[in-house]
Each structure stands twice: as C-alpha cells, then as structure tokens.
Design a protein around this motif. Structure first.
Motif, short mmCIF file in Angstrom:
data_model
loop_
_atom_site.label_atom_id
_atom_site.label_comp_id
_atom_site.label_asym_id
_atom_site.label_seq_id
_atom_site.Cartn_x
_atom_site.Cartn_y
_atom_site.Cartn_z
N GLY A 40 1.00 -1.49 0.04
CA GLY A 40 -0.04 0.25 0.77
C GLY A 40 0.68 1.19 -0.06
N LEU A 41 2.22 0.93 0.03
CA LEU A 41 2.84 1.92 0.23
C LEU A 41 3.75 2.36 -0.94
N GLY A 42 4.36 1.06 -2.13
CA GLY A 42 5.04 1.45 -2.91
C GLY A 42 6.27 1.23 -2.31
N LEU A 43 7.10 2.19 -3.28
CA LEU A 43 8.78 2.40 -3.16
C LEU A 43 9.07 4.02 -2.05
N ARG A 44 9.92 3.64 -1.61
CA ARG A 44 10.14 4.38 -0.23
C ARG A 44 11.27 4.59 -0.69
N LEU A 45 12.04 5.67 -0.61
CA LEU A 45 13.82 5.64 -0.57
C LEU A 45 14.19 5.93 0.38
N ILE A 46 15.18 5.36 0.93
CA ILE A 46 15.73 6.03 1.84
C ILE A 46 17.34 7.01 2.13
N TYR A 47 17.12 6.53 1.46
CA TYR A 47 19.26 7.16 1.34
C TYR A 47 19.22 6.24 -0.26
N PHE A 48 20.32 7.82 -0.76
CA PHE A 48 21.10 7.43 -2.08
C PHE A 48 22.23 7.89 -2.43
N SER A 49 23.26 7.41 -2.84
CA SER A 49 24.95 7.70 -2.72
C SER A 49 24.76 8.17 -4.94
N TYR A 50 25.31 9.32 -4.88
CA TYR A 50 25.86 9.21 -6.07
C TYR A 50 27.51 9.52 -5.94
N ASP A 51 28.38 9.11 -5.55
CA ASP A 51 29.24 8.79 -5.46
C ASP A 51 30.21 8.31 -4.40
N VAL A 52 31.29 7.92 -4.25
CA VAL A 52 31.69 7.10 -3.47
C VAL A 52 32.20 8.08 -2.02
N LYS A 53 31.17 7.72 -1.08
CA LYS A 53 31.64 8.84 0.47
C LYS A 53 30.43 10.33 0.25
N MET A 54 30.28 9.19 -0.86
CA MET A 54 28.53 10.68 -0.54
C MET A 54 26.97 9.92 0.09
N LYS A 55 26.36 10.96 0.48
CA LYS A 55 25.46 9.64 0.85
C LYS A 55 23.83 11.23 0.60
N GLU A 56 22.95 10.84 0.92
CA GLU A 56 22.01 12.38 0.25
C GLU A 56 21.31 11.25 1.09
N LYS A 57 20.25 11.76 1.96
CA LYS A 57 19.21 11.08 2.67
C LYS A 57 18.05 10.92 1.44
N GLY A 58 16.93 10.64 1.85
CA GLY A 58 15.74 10.13 0.60
C GLY A 58 14.35 10.78 1.87
N ASP A 59 13.70 9.92 1.87
CA ASP A 59 11.98 10.88 2.14
C ASP A 59 12.26 9.71 2.61
N ILE A 60 12.69 8.32 3.68
CA ILE A 60 12.35 8.02 5.11
C ILE A 60 13.57 8.04 5.41
N PRO A 61 15.07 8.64 5.89
CA PRO A 61 16.36 8.23 6.15
C PRO A 61 16.10 7.98 8.05
N GLU A 62 15.35 8.13 8.76
CA GLU A 62 15.00 7.58 10.03
C GLU A 62 15.34 6.46 10.37
N GLY A 63 16.69 6.04 11.28
CA GLY A 63 15.65 4.85 11.86
C GLY A 63 17.87 4.14 10.92
N TYR A 64 18.15 4.61 10.07
CA TYR A 64 18.67 4.33 8.74
C TYR A 64 19.99 4.83 8.97
N SER A 65 21.07 3.76 8.09
CA SER A 65 22.41 4.57 7.56
C SER A 65 23.14 3.92 6.60
N VAL A 66 24.01 4.80 6.16
CA VAL A 66 24.47 3.59 4.91
C VAL A 66 25.97 4.69 5.23
N SER A 67 26.43 3.62 3.89
CA SER A 67 28.40 3.43 3.95
C SER A 67 28.01 3.34 2.54
N ARG A 68 28.83 4.13 1.92
CA ARG A 68 29.31 4.57 0.34
C ARG A 68 31.08 4.10 0.64
N GLU A 69 31.41 2.92 0.50
CA GLU A 69 33.58 3.24 0.58
C GLU A 69 33.87 2.55 -0.60
#
Lengths: 113, 114
Positions: A40-69
């Motif tokens: 009922g909620l479809g796909l919701r973006l949590i985080y994304f990254s457009y380069d190594v070590k770069m990250k941006e919050k999506g629509d529902i980042p709370e409770g999550y973190s990411v890593s792109r080494e």
C-alpha cells in the motif's frame, strides 16, 4: 547485463540488533539507492549515493544509515532494529550522467521480532 | 515481493487480450519516464522508457504512451500472456535538476486469466 546483488534474500533479527544489508553492483554505476517496499505504500527511498563516500537522505532516512566506501558497494545499516522496520528492502543502481534508469537487486525481506 | 500486491488496483485480462495500465505522474517538469515490472519475490525489472520529447515508444509487445498535457502515462501490452502477471510501476525523473531520483507510482497488479 547489469547485475545488482544483495547479501541476503531473507533475514530475521531481534529488536535492538544492529543490521547490515549489503548491495553490490558490477557495472561501474555512479549512483546507488536503498528503498523499502511495504504493502500500500509502494517504493520509498531511504538513502542514495551519487559517488563514493557521498550520501544523501531520501524520503524516510530515520532509523537508517548508509556507507559507500567503494564504488560497487552500498550498505544499509539499521543501528537498532525495530519491528516497524520489518519490510522488503530493495537496492538499485544507475549509471548517472543523465542516464537514470535504475537496475534493481532481488530484494531482502527483513523481519524484526 | 509476495506481499507487494496488497491494496493495489488490479487489472484482470484474458490471455491473448491486450492490456492497458495507466499512471498519472506528479511533476509537469519531469522529462523521463520508466515502466517497471515486478514479479512475486523479485525486484522490479525495466520494461520500457520514454523521454518527454516523445509521445509514443514501442518495444517488443509493449507500447508506452505519454500525454504531457494531462500528465498521463500508459503501458500497453499486446497479446497478454500468463508470464505478464505481475505488479507494474511507473516512475518519473526530472533529470535537468541533476536529480538522480526516480519517483515511483504505487503500482497496478495485472492478473492474466487462462
């Protein structure tokens, strides 16, 4: 063929545990994404990254973190899993440079007890 | 996955008939659109895309139509087969602002009756 792989298809964890979801793509894509998918909620973006070590919050980042080494790997981390994080988690990647077609992994179904 | 289809609008078609799945998108400045297919237990798979400088694009058995005036996108599947049963999502992108994000619709479940 682009291949996006996720470390687990099914995962069961307990409330409060730290959870790592791993995603690897083999086509040298610039961009990587983590979504959750719920009925009922479809796909919701949590985080994304457009380069190594770069990250941006999506629509529902709370409770999550990411890593792109490394360029090919994008990890989603649940610092302290909660039952409302029970969901299907989907990783995707795209080439970048205005080519925004996203290629998806098979998904990880996470259950938090 | 197996529960993604709950609460979704459903289109039921007879095998061999044509299917039309519709999508209303949100941003009039979006300039790139994709249709994805998601089978039970799998991640979404790319079907076909279209840029805003076109109003129609054809693939193998699939056609996407874009009506920018009313912000409407449709996916037409010719001679629908049992293997077409899945959830279908449209997605839009505004590439000019360097945004890499896709905005997904909520999906439509296609059921093919034998």
């Amino acid at each position: 063929d682009v291949k996006v792989t996720q470390s687990s298809r099914y995962l069961v964890k307990r409330t409060g545990e730290k959870v790592f979801l791993e995603c690897v793509q083999d086509m040298d894509h610039e961009n990587m994404f983590w979504y959750r998918q719920d009925p009922g909620l479809g796909l919701r973006l949590i985080y994304f990254s457009y380069d190594v070590k770069m990250k941006e919050k999506g629509d529902i980042p709370e409770g999550y973190s990411v890593s792109r080494e490394k360029k090919e790997r994008f990890s989603l981390i649940l610092e302290s899993a909660s039952t409302n994080q029970t969901s299907m988690y989907l990783c995707a990647s795209s080439l970048g440079n205005s080519d925004n077609e996203q290629f998806f992994g098979p998904g990880t179904r996470l259950t938090v007890l | 996955g197996e529960s993604v289809g709950l609460h979704l609008p459903t289109l039921s078609v007879q095998e061999g008939d044509n299917s039309i799945i519709n999508c209303a998108y949100s941003n009039s400045a979006s300039d790139y659109f994709i249709w994805y297919k998601q089978e039970s237990g799998k991640g979404p798979q790319f079907i076909i895309d279209i840029r805003s400088n076109m109003d129609k694009r054809q693939g193998q058995r699939v056609t996407v139509l874009l009506n920018k005036t009313v912000k409407h996108l449709s996916l037409q599947i010719a001679a629908t087969q049992p293997g077409d049963s899945a959830v279908y999502f449209c997605a839009e992108n505004l590439s000019l602002d360097s945004s890499y994000k896709l905005i997904f619709g909520s999906g439509t479940r296609l059921l093919v009756r034998p």
